[in-house]
Design a protein around this motif. Structure first.
Motif, PDB file in Angstrom:
ATOM      1  N   ILE A  53     -20.303 -30.905 -11.119  1.00  0.00           N
ATOM      2  CA  ILE A  53     -21.143 -30.333 -10.368  1.00  0.00           C
ATOM      3  C   ILE A  53     -20.652 -29.652  -9.209  1.00  0.00           C
ATOM      4  O   ILE A  53     -20.676 -28.446  -8.985  1.00  0.00           O
ATOM      5  CB  ILE A  53     -22.487 -31.194  -9.902  1.00  0.00           C
ATOM      6  CG1 ILE A  53     -23.196 -31.647 -10.902  1.00  0.00           C
ATOM      7  CG2 ILE A  53     -23.158 -30.596  -8.895  1.00  0.00           C
ATOM      8  CD1 ILE A  53     -24.343 -32.970 -10.824  1.00  0.00           C
ATOM      9  N   THR A  54     -19.748 -30.227  -8.465  1.00  0.00           N
ATOM     10  CA  THR A  54     -19.183 -30.024  -7.274  1.00  0.00           C
ATOM     11  C   THR A  54     -18.129 -28.977  -7.425  1.00  0.00           C
ATOM     12  O   THR A  54     -17.659 -28.093  -6.566  1.00  0.00           O
ATOM     13  CB  THR A  54     -18.549 -31.078  -6.352  1.00  0.00           C
ATOM     14  OG1 THR A  54     -17.569 -31.682  -7.255  1.00  0.00           O
ATOM     15  CG2 THR A  54     -19.584 -32.074  -5.944  1.00  0.00           C
ATOM     16  N   LEU A  59     -22.064 -20.085  -8.900  1.00  0.00           N
ATOM     17  CA  LEU A  59     -23.403 -20.805  -8.184  1.00  0.00           C
ATOM     18  C   LEU A  59     -24.302 -20.813  -9.196  1.00  0.00           C
ATOM     19  O   LEU A  59     -25.195 -22.014  -9.361  1.00  0.00           O
ATOM     20  CB  LEU A  59     -23.824 -19.970  -6.751  1.00  0.00           C
ATOM     21  CG  LEU A  59     -22.807 -20.138  -5.849  1.00  0.00           C
ATOM     22  CD1 LEU A  59     -23.443 -19.346  -4.666  1.00  0.00           C
ATOM     23  CD2 LEU A  59     -22.173 -21.294  -5.249  1.00  0.00           C
ATOM     24  N   LYS A  62     -23.500 -23.828 -11.126  1.00  0.00           N
ATOM     25  CA  LYS A  62     -23.654 -25.084 -10.624  1.00  0.00           C
ATOM     26  C   LYS A  62     -25.034 -25.581 -10.537  1.00  0.00           C
ATOM     27  O   LYS A  62     -25.403 -26.698 -10.685  1.00  0.00           O
ATOM     28  CB  LYS A  62     -23.040 -24.763  -8.934  1.00  0.00           C
ATOM     29  CG  LYS A  62     -23.057 -25.998  -8.119  1.00  0.00           C
ATOM     30  CD  LYS A  62     -22.801 -25.594  -6.953  1.00  0.00           C
ATOM     31  CE  LYS A  62     -21.322 -25.080  -6.721  1.00  0.00           C
ATOM     32  NZ  LYS A  62     -20.339 -26.353  -6.662  1.00  0.00           N
ATOM     33  N   LEU A  66     -26.663 -28.953 -11.963  1.00  0.00           N
ATOM     34  CA  LEU A  66     -27.193 -29.996 -11.108  1.00  0.00           C
ATOM     35  C   LEU A  66     -28.626 -30.336 -11.863  1.00  0.00           C
ATOM     36  O   LEU A  66     -29.167 -31.234 -11.747  1.00  0.00           O
ATOM     37  CB  LEU A  66     -27.109 -29.250  -9.786  1.00  0.00           C
ATOM     38  CG  LEU A  66     -27.787 -30.021  -8.622  1.00  0.00           C
ATOM     39  CD1 LEU A  66     -27.143 -31.496  -8.479  1.00  0.00           C
ATOM     40  CD2 LEU A  66     -27.562 -29.336  -7.407  1.00  0.00           C
TER      41      LEU A  66
ATOM     42  N   LEU B  57     -25.135 -23.925   1.448  1.00  0.00           N
ATOM     43  CA  LEU B  57     -24.379 -24.093   0.435  1.00  0.00           C
ATOM     44  C   LEU B  57     -23.503 -25.513   0.799  1.00  0.00           C
ATOM     45  O   LEU B  57     -23.113 -26.038  -0.276  1.00  0.00           O
ATOM     46  CB  LEU B  57     -23.299 -22.978   0.336  1.00  0.00           C
ATOM     47  CG  LEU B  57     -22.177 -23.048  -0.373  1.00  0.00           C
ATOM     48  CD1 LEU B  57     -22.945 -22.914  -2.003  1.00  0.00           C
ATOM     49  CD2 LEU B  57     -21.065 -21.837  -0.542  1.00  0.00           C
ATOM     50  N   SER B  60     -25.529 -28.576   0.493  1.00  0.00           N
ATOM     51  CA  SER B  60     -25.978 -28.887  -0.854  1.00  0.00           C
ATOM     52  C   SER B  60     -24.831 -29.525  -1.551  1.00  0.00           C
ATOM     53  O   SER B  60     -24.733 -30.393  -2.226  1.00  0.00           O
ATOM     54  CB  SER B  60     -26.264 -27.341  -1.623  1.00  0.00           C
ATOM     55  OG  SER B  60     -26.307 -27.912  -3.020  1.00  0.00           O
ATOM     56  N   HIS B  61     -23.638 -29.199  -1.225  1.00  0.00           N
ATOM     57  CA  HIS B  61     -22.233 -29.822  -1.689  1.00  0.00           C
ATOM     58  C   HIS B  61     -22.099 -31.062  -1.365  1.00  0.00           C
ATOM     59  O   HIS B  61     -21.914 -31.854  -2.348  1.00  0.00           O
ATOM     60  CB  HIS B  61     -21.011 -28.971  -1.137  1.00  0.00           C
ATOM     61  CG  HIS B  61     -19.716 -29.453  -1.980  1.00  0.00           C
ATOM     62  ND1 HIS B  61     -19.308 -28.808  -2.797  1.00  0.00           N
ATOM     63  CD2 HIS B  61     -19.078 -30.710  -1.832  1.00  0.00           C
ATOM     64  CE1 HIS B  61     -18.140 -29.601  -3.208  1.00  0.00           C
ATOM     65  NE2 HIS B  61     -17.843 -30.599  -2.534  1.00  0.00           N
ATOM     66  N   GLN B  64     -24.815 -32.983  -3.632  1.00  0.00           N
ATOM     67  CA  GLN B  64     -24.159 -33.172  -4.883  1.00  0.00           C
ATOM     68  C   GLN B  64     -23.272 -34.227  -5.237  1.00  0.00           C
ATOM     69  O   GLN B  64     -23.240 -34.851  -6.064  1.00  0.00           O
ATOM     70  CB  GLN B  64     -23.365 -31.765  -5.411  1.00  0.00           C
ATOM     71  CG  GLN B  64     -24.198 -30.502  -5.375  1.00  0.00           C
ATOM     72  CD  GLN B  64     -23.639 -29.310  -5.314  1.00  0.00           C
ATOM     73  OE1 GLN B  64     -22.441 -29.133  -5.608  1.00  0.00           O
ATOM     74  NE2 GLN B  64     -23.984 -28.419  -4.538  1.00  0.00           N
ATOM     75  N   GLN B  65     -22.547 -34.563  -4.004  1.00  0.00           N
ATOM     76  CA  GLN B  65     -21.571 -35.720  -4.095  1.00  0.00           C
ATOM     77  C   GLN B  65     -22.223 -37.151  -4.220  1.00  0.00           C
ATOM     78  O   GLN B  65     -21.578 -37.945  -4.826  1.00  0.00           O
ATOM     79  CB  GLN B  65     -20.645 -35.849  -3.008  1.00  0.00           C
ATOM     80  CG  GLN B  65     -19.742 -34.436  -2.991  1.00  0.00           C
ATOM     81  CD  GLN B  65     -18.935 -34.375  -1.633  1.00  0.00           C
ATOM     82  OE1 GLN B  65     -19.312 -34.989  -0.584  1.00  0.00           O
ATOM     83  NE2 GLN B  65     -17.484 -33.960  -1.887  1.00  0.00           N
TER      84      GLN B  65
END
Lengths: 308, 305
Positions: A53-54, A59, A62, A66, B57, B60-61, B64-65
């Motif tokens: 995902i990361t 985008l 992504k 996600l 952005l 969000s990263h 996501q982690q």
């Protein structure tokens, strides 16, 4: 009419068994085991793709990935809930998973080496899951059958997204096309193993068929998957890594080569490349989150006391 | 449903109710006029969109982690959901930044006039850390779940106040992005506040950890309310929000959440000791984020995904 007779008639008439109905202990145990293994597979299955995902290269990809991994968490939740209607406890099932006492699909014990793996998992792994799971929408156990309908809908979305990613990559650079072929080579055989051992070695099948919690044999579903996948591979422009794969007009099916059942047994009993890491990751999340869950329970108890 | 072909069986679309989120996705910018409003410098507007887009952005990263390592499945779902919302906001804002930037280039008649605008991916994947305009709060790594929810509470409270005011922007695109984001940030704030309360009030251990987290996260948050000159110019033109105007709402919400969570009142902001993210000054944490995020996109030149 006795409870047992009512149960048998329900099955015979293709009606659904519901949580409050009487059911044989063996049926209950088998359903709990099947649903829990499916739930565990969804949760462990978040890891191989979640790792990308990361790092997703656009985008849009992504967001798709996600959302997909989020869907898998949702599937795990529906399924644990379905298991709870049979008297199981989610916390207990989670402990069985992280202690290695209950299994999950062995496919998730393979690593995801490139972004093409994300596409191939959608195409082949989700495709195989769909073949396995569509018949389960008619499982005799009502809550499971209903959960499976939604899950299959979402899986088919994931399958199409995976295939679309591969189609796009095949229009890209030579390096990208190589990535897709390499990922196909690595995932094809493990995908065929997802249907379980050959029929003559499948210990639980006969009873499950009689109870209508299984509708087709392992080999029947595997054949169906091969027949569907070959034209898709051709459309994509990849070669499936099986020299014995060819159309058999006599059978009206594709013949395919011998599966390496020794590898299957090794991976399912813990010897796959990622077994230890997948379980360790889940165990760590569970341990790291214990204080949070305890705090939530303590807070809820205080609230309940204040209201009383 | 037919069961002869498993894929065919799944292609009927007459039962949307079976989908968790429905199938009717709508474009929040459909029909919204995209011209740069009169009297507004396109370079300023592009810079502003980058600021708000990079905040989303980068935050969000970090969310996501957390996916696959949250304390409960419900939190996996929630954090992925919030991460997706912010990613969606980032995509709209970065796309707008690229279009407006190109409009400015055309207007000024620069030599790269007539070229393609930088799209969302060019902006996300091909800029270096010093070109990112996010607040430093967004890039911080979370030591534990308490740090995450403390940071999310600060971020979502501030962003909700901001997006709410953005709905009356003279730029119809920003107003539409604000309107979409308000619904989302309302949930983000509620989710974070719920956990700050549970952890603050829960056990001795969770109280200690929650307190340590707010003490670490809240004092540096003064940067969120320091207006950048671009924000001031655009606020004067009725396009952007002056972040210093958000302070009262933020203080009120934080004080109330701390009270219900049995935490001491929010600690005061500390004087800034590091440069501002809005000026492109970032810590090693953003470098780490971008190394991860941009690695693959940069490794395959000419790749299509």
């Amino acid at each position: 009419m006795t409870d047992e007779r009512v149960f048998e008639e329900t099955i015979a008439k293709d009606q659904r068994v519901e949580p409050r109905d009487w059911m044989p202990d063996g049926y209950r145990r088998t359903m709990i085991r099947q649903i829990a293994q499916h739930a565990h597979s969804e949760i462990i299955g978040m890891q191989p793709e979640g790792a990308w995902i990361t790092r997703a290269p656009t985008l849009r990809r992504k967001a798709i990935l996600l959302a997909k991994v989020q869907d898998e968490a949702g599937h795990g939740l529906y399924l644990y809930s379905a298991a709870e209607t049979l008297g199981a406890d989610r916390g207990d099932l989670t402990r069985r998973l992280i202690e290695g006492r209950q299994k999950y699909s062995s496919i998730f014990n393979y690593p995801t080496l490139t972004f093409a793996d994300v596409g191939v998992i959608g195409w082949l792994v989700d495709g195989a899951a769909i073949c396995n799971q569509v018949p389960l929408c008619r499982s005799s156990y009502g809550p499971y059958a209903r959960a499976m309908i939604r899950i299959c809908k979402e899986e088919s979305f994931h399958q199409r997204q995976g295939y679309e990613l591969l189609m796009t990559m095949m229009r890209g650079t030579p390096a990208q096309r190589e990535m897709v072929q390499d990922a196909t080579d690595r995932w094809w055989w493990p995908s065929l193993m997802m249907f379980g051992p050959p029929d003559e070695e499948s210990p639980n099948s006969a009873q499950s068929m009689a109870w209508k919690i299984k509708r087709h044999s392992n080999d029947e579903l595997r054949q169906r998957f091969v027949d569907m996948s070959v034209p898709q591979a051709e459309a994509l422009g990849v070669t499936l890594p099986d020299p014995a794969l060819r159309w058999n007009p006599g059978r009206d099916h594709y013949d395919f080569g011998e599966i390496d059942w020794a590898e299957f047994k090794r991976v399912i009993s813990g010897g796959g490349p990622m077994n230890a890491e997948r379980l360790a990751h889940r165990r760590r999340a569970d341990e790291d989150g214990a204080w949070v869950r305890e705090a939530a329970a303590a807070h809820a108890a205080k609230r309940a006391e204040a209201r009383a | 449903m037919s069961f002869d072909d498993a894929y065919d069986a799944l292609t009927d679309h007459d039962d949307d109710a079976r989908w968790a989120y429905g199938t009717g996705f709508s474009d929040p910018l459909a029909g919204v006029p995209t011209a740069v409003p009169d009297g507004v410098d396109p370079a300023d507007l592009a810079a502003y969109c980058l600021m708000l887009g990079d905040d989303a952005l980068v935050m969000s990263h970090r969310l996501q982690q957390w996916v696959t390592r949250a304390p409960e499945l419900e939190d996996e779902m929630a954090l992925a959901n919030i991460g997706l919302d912010l990613l969606g906001q980032a995509r709209l804002l970065l796309s707008r930044a690229g279009e407006v930037e190109q409009a400015g280039i055309e207007q000024a008649g620069f030599e790269n006039a007539g070229g393609p605008a930088r799209d969302e991916d060019a902006l996300a994947y091909l800029r270096d850390p010093a070109d990112f305009r996010n607040v430093r709060l967004a890039e911080r790594a979370d030591e534990d779940f308490a740090h995450l929810v403390a940071r999310l509470l600060v971020f979502a409270t501030w962003r909700l106040a901001l997006l709410d005011r953005l709905t009356s922007s003279r730029d119809p695109v920003l107003a539409a992005i604000g309107a979409k984001g308000v619904k989302e940030a309302t949930y983000h704030r509620e989710y974070a506040a719920g956990w700050v309360v549970r952890l603050g009030d829960g056990t001795d251990l969770s109280h200690t950890r929650m307190r340590a987290a707010v003490d670490a996260v809240e004092p540096p948050a003064g940067e969120l309310f320091e207006p950048h000159e671009v924000e001031l110019r655009l606020a004067a033109a009725g396009v952007a929000v002056d972040p210093s105007a958000l302070r009262e709402e933020y203080d009120g919400v934080l004080a109330e959440v701390h009270r219900v969570a049995t935490l001491p009142p929010p600690p005061p902001f500390e004087a800034a000791t590091v440069g501002a993210g809005r000026d492109g000054v970032h810590g090693p944490e953003l470098v780490e984020i971008l190394n991860e995020m941009q690695e693959l996109a940069r490794a395959v030149p000419g790749g299509v995904w």
